[in-house]
Design an enzyme around this catalytic site. Structure first.
Site, PDB file in Angstrom:
ATOM      1  N   LYS A  21       0.828  -1.211   0.000  1.00 23.07           N
ATOM      2  CA  LYS A  21       0.000   0.000   0.000  1.00 23.07           C
ATOM      3  C   LYS A  21       0.860   1.259   0.000  1.00 23.07           C
ATOM      4  O   LYS A  21       1.850   1.340   0.717  1.00 23.07           O
ATOM      5  CB  LYS A  21      -0.905  -0.007   1.233  1.00 23.07           C
ATOM      6  CG  LYS A  21      -1.920   1.108   1.251  1.00 23.07           C
ATOM      7  CD  LYS A  21      -3.095   0.732   2.122  1.00 23.07           C
ATOM      8  CE  LYS A  21      -4.160   1.803   2.136  1.00 23.07           C
ATOM      9  NZ  LYS A  21      -4.658   2.219   0.849  1.00 23.07           N
ATOM     10  N   GLY A  38       6.498   0.634   5.706  1.00 23.40           N
ATOM     11  CA  GLY A  38       7.362  -0.299   4.975  1.00 23.40           C
ATOM     12  C   GLY A  38       7.434   0.019   3.490  1.00 23.40           C
ATOM     13  O   GLY A  38       8.505  -0.033   2.879  1.00 23.40           O
ATOM     14  N   CYS A  39       6.303   0.355   2.904  1.00 20.13           N
ATOM     15  CA  CYS A  39       6.268   0.643   1.460  1.00 20.13           C
ATOM     16  C   CYS A  39       7.000   1.940   1.140  1.00 20.13           C
ATOM     17  O   CYS A  39       7.650   2.054   0.102  1.00 20.13           O
ATOM     18  CB  CYS A  39       4.824   0.692   0.968  1.00 20.13           C
ATOM     19  SG  CYS A  39       4.002  -0.901   1.172  1.00 20.13           S
ATOM     20  N   THR A  40       6.920   2.899   2.046  1.00 22.43           N
ATOM     21  CA  THR A  40       7.650   4.149   1.850  1.00 22.43           C
ATOM     22  C   THR A  40       9.146   3.900   1.954  1.00 22.43           C
ATOM     23  O   THR A  40       9.927   4.387   1.124  1.00 22.43           O
ATOM     24  CB  THR A  40       7.198   5.203   2.888  1.00 22.43           C
ATOM     25  OG1 THR A  40       5.797   5.450   2.686  1.00 22.43           O
ATOM     26  CG2 THR A  40       7.969   6.496   2.738  1.00 22.43           C
ATOM     27  N   ALA A  45      10.231   2.139  -1.304  1.00 22.27           N
ATOM     28  CA  ALA A  45      10.246   3.037  -2.461  1.00 22.27           C
ATOM     29  C   ALA A  45      11.379   4.055  -2.358  1.00 22.27           C
ATOM     30  O   ALA A  45      12.067   4.329  -3.353  1.00 22.27           O
ATOM     31  CB  ALA A  45       8.903   3.750  -2.585  1.00 22.27           C
TER      32      ALA A  45
END
Length: 146
Positions: free
Chosen positions: A38, A43-45, A48
């Site tokens: 998401k 974690g995704c930030t 990325a």
């Protein structure tokens, strides 16, 4: 399910900028296809931004980086702008690509954090499942160097 050495399943998805991206149109260059749960979550930030911070090395390797989640095109556009991400994010709200690559999670709208390194001929060269966000960029760069 996708296996290393097999042809990468083709797909057509909308990018953060509203363009249609077709995997088969990228033949001739390696592609880093990473699925993540998401936009704008910790974690995704981290994942990325790790790619963003090493993006010059991905370019040196000649790789196209594509991030995919089930978020909308508009959510991707906000995430990309907020963190200055230099690569394309693809919206897969119908989970068509996610299912083709075997990264959907039962009972969840999000994808398993997995990466597929696709060679210039369109074959899956490396599969990394359940990757750790803080180690992801270095692991992918090592796979591109193999």
């Amino acid at each position: 399910m996708v296996d290393e050495g097999s042809p990468a399943p083709d797909f057509e998805l909308e990018s953060d900028g509203g363009e249609t991206v077709r995997l088969s149109d990228l033949r001739g260059k390696p592609v880093v296809l990473y699925f993540y749960p998401k936009d704008d979550t910790p974690g995704c930030t981290k994942q990325a931004c790790g790619i963003r911070d090493e993006y010059a090395r991905f370019r040196e390797a000649g790789a196209v980086v594509l991030g995919v989640s089930s978020d909308t095109q508009a959510a991707h556009a906000r995430f990309k702008e907020k963190y200055g991400l230099p690569f394309t994010l693809l919206a897969d709200p119908e989970k068509a690509a996610g299912e083709a690559y075997g990264v959907t999670k039962e009972g969840s709208n999000s994808f398993e954090r997995s990466t597929f390194v696709i060679d210039a001929e369109g074959n899956v060269a490396r599969i990394m499942r359940r990757v750790k966000p803080d180690e992801h960029a270095e692991q992918v760069l090592a796979a591109l160097a193999d």
